[in-house]
Write an enzyme that holds these catalytic residues in place. Sequence first.
Site, PDB file in Angstrom:
ATOM      1  N   LEU A   1      11.210 -20.412  -5.797  1.00 19.34           N
ATOM      2  CA  LEU A   1      10.307 -19.449  -5.149  1.00 19.34           C
ATOM      3  C   LEU A   1       8.990 -19.468  -5.906  1.00 19.34           C
ATOM      4  O   LEU A   1       8.989 -19.501  -7.133  1.00 19.34           O
ATOM      5  CB  LEU A   1      10.917 -18.032  -5.224  1.00 19.34           C
ATOM      6  CG  LEU A   1       9.977 -16.865  -4.888  1.00 19.34           C
ATOM      7  CD1 LEU A   1       9.570 -16.889  -3.417  1.00 19.34           C
ATOM      8  CD2 LEU A   1      10.640 -15.521  -5.209  1.00 19.34           C
TER       9      LEU A   1
ATOM     10  N   ASP B   1       0.824  -1.210   0.000  1.00 22.94           N
ATOM     11  CA  ASP B   1       0.000   0.000   0.000  1.00 22.94           C
ATOM     12  C   ASP B   1       0.864   1.268   0.000  1.00 22.94           C
ATOM     13  O   ASP B   1       1.939   1.287   0.607  1.00 22.94           O
ATOM     14  CB  ASP B   1      -0.903  -0.023   1.240  1.00 22.94           C
ATOM     15  CG  ASP B   1      -1.993   1.028   1.160  1.00 22.94           C
ATOM     16  OD1 ASP B   1      -2.297   1.500   0.044  1.00 22.94           O
ATOM     17  OD2 ASP B   1      -2.535   1.400   2.211  1.00 22.94           O
TER      18      ASP B   1
ATOM     19  N   HIS C   1       2.881   3.868  -8.885  1.00 18.08           N
ATOM     20  CA  HIS C   1       2.767   2.443  -9.256  1.00 18.08           C
ATOM     21  C   HIS C   1       4.048   1.962  -9.959  1.00 18.08           C
ATOM     22  O   HIS C   1       4.526   0.856  -9.720  1.00 18.08           O
ATOM     23  CB  HIS C   1       1.546   2.218 -10.151  1.00 18.08           C
ATOM     24  CG  HIS C   1       0.241   2.459  -9.428  1.00 18.08           C
ATOM     25  ND1 HIS C   1      -0.042   1.890  -8.211  1.00 18.08           N
ATOM     26  CD2 HIS C   1      -0.837   3.232  -9.731  1.00 18.08           C
ATOM     27  CE1 HIS C   1      -1.241   2.279  -7.796  1.00 18.08           C
ATOM     28  NE2 HIS C   1      -1.738   3.098  -8.703  1.00 18.08           N
TER      29      HIS C   1
HETATM   30  C1  FPP Z   1      -1.811   0.101  -3.436  1.00 15.71           C
HETATM   31  O1  FPP Z   1      -1.377   1.440  -3.341  1.00 15.71           O
HETATM   32  C2  FPP Z   1      -1.219  -0.534  -4.600  1.00 15.71           C
HETATM   33  C3  FPP Z   1      -1.924  -1.070  -5.621  1.00 15.71           C
HETATM   34  C4  FPP Z   1      -3.400  -1.068  -5.687  1.00 15.71           C
HETATM   35  C5  FPP Z   1      -1.239  -1.650  -6.768  1.00 15.71           C
HETATM   36  C6  FPP Z   1      -0.010  -2.458  -6.466  1.00 15.71           C
HETATM   37  C7  FPP Z   1       0.843  -2.446  -7.678  1.00 15.71           C
HETATM   38  C8  FPP Z   1       2.178  -2.391  -7.690  1.00 15.71           C
HETATM   39  C9  FPP Z   1       3.027  -2.519  -6.477  1.00 15.71           C
HETATM   40  C10 FPP Z   1       2.935  -2.213  -8.949  1.00 15.71           C
HETATM   41  C11 FPP Z   1       2.579  -3.160  -9.980  1.00 15.71           C
HETATM   42  C12 FPP Z   1       2.876  -4.549  -9.614  1.00 15.71           C
HETATM   43  C13 FPP Z   1       2.974  -5.510 -10.509  1.00 15.71           C
HETATM   44  C14 FPP Z   1       3.247  -6.887 -10.058  1.00 15.71           C
HETATM   45  C15 FPP Z   1       2.869  -5.230 -11.942  1.00 15.71           C
HETATM   46  P1  FPP Z   1      -2.460   2.593  -3.495  1.00 15.71           P
HETATM   47  O2  FPP Z   1      -2.497   2.983  -4.916  1.00 15.71           O
HETATM   48  O3  FPP Z   1      -3.747   2.156  -2.891  1.00 15.71           O
HETATM   49  O4  FPP Z   1      -1.780   3.727  -2.633  1.00 15.71           O
HETATM   50  P2  FPP Z   1      -2.508   4.854  -1.800  1.00 15.71           P
HETATM   51  O5  FPP Z   1      -3.063   4.186  -0.564  1.00 15.71           O
HETATM   52  O6  FPP Z   1      -1.382   5.772  -1.469  1.00 15.71           O
HETATM   53  O7  FPP Z   1      -3.552   5.467  -2.666  1.00 15.71           O
END
Ligand code: FPP
Length: 224
Positions: A122, A12, A29
């Site tokens: 893994l 997150d 992201h």
């Molecule tokens: C949460 O942060 C993150 C996500 C919903 C997406 C996770 C994706 C990645 C780590 C990158 C892509 C990964 C792959 C495997 C391609 P948020 O956007 O909810 O953050 P916020 O709470 O600050 O809004």
Amino acid sequence: MNPLKHVAIIMDGNGRWGLKYENSRNAGHKAGLKTVEKIIKETIKNKIRFLTLFAFSTENWKRPKKEVDYLFNLLENFLINKIDNLHKQNIRLKILGSKKFSNKLNKLLDYSEKKTSKNTKLQINLALNYGSKLELIDAFKKIKRSHNKINEKNLEKYLQTKHIPDPDILIRTGNTRRLSNFLLWQIAYSEIFFEKKLWPAFTEKDFNKIIIEYKDIKRNFGNI
Ligand code: FPP
């Protein structure tokens, strides 16, 4: 010292990081994906067999289309560019959640899972369009159809995490203390670490610190 087979992570904080440093959630992201790569390497160094990453929840579809498209584009490019390399490193990729994406992404995910299915160093479980409540409802429906008894053993046979040990550690970055419908059954006895840092800022050092702390925890599993 506690054995460590499985680490699960709620990654997150990408959006907040991106807005803060580059005035764009999507930049967060992109940076988050770099952290994913670093943590995969560190997981291997620590000889951990399973790494489960929450990349997209069943609730994340509520986000603006532009952000959703960006995330899936990032995933597509990651798989196109990296799947051979993951395969060479003996890494297996498994998807948790239901594959209801574009034809191209569905095919790419199937291809990646199939190609790496025999790998043993893994296993990365990528939770995509995943929600724990839906997973549990589906599992109960399947037991009902099978006319088997409802008990732990039978339920676990129908979870998507069948054959995967429960997480020993659950990490959530981003300074928020909630579970967000992630692996609710499977984390019954996991050690939970809430990390203040946003996911793109999370480092190998932070990861190792958690592992060291985990190893010394007295895990009782209901005993004394
Ligand atoms: C949460 O942060 C993150 C996500 C919903 C997406 C996770 C994706 C990645 C780590 C990158 C892509 C990964 C792959 C495997 C391609 P948020 O956007 O909810 O953050 P916020 O709470 O600050 O809004």
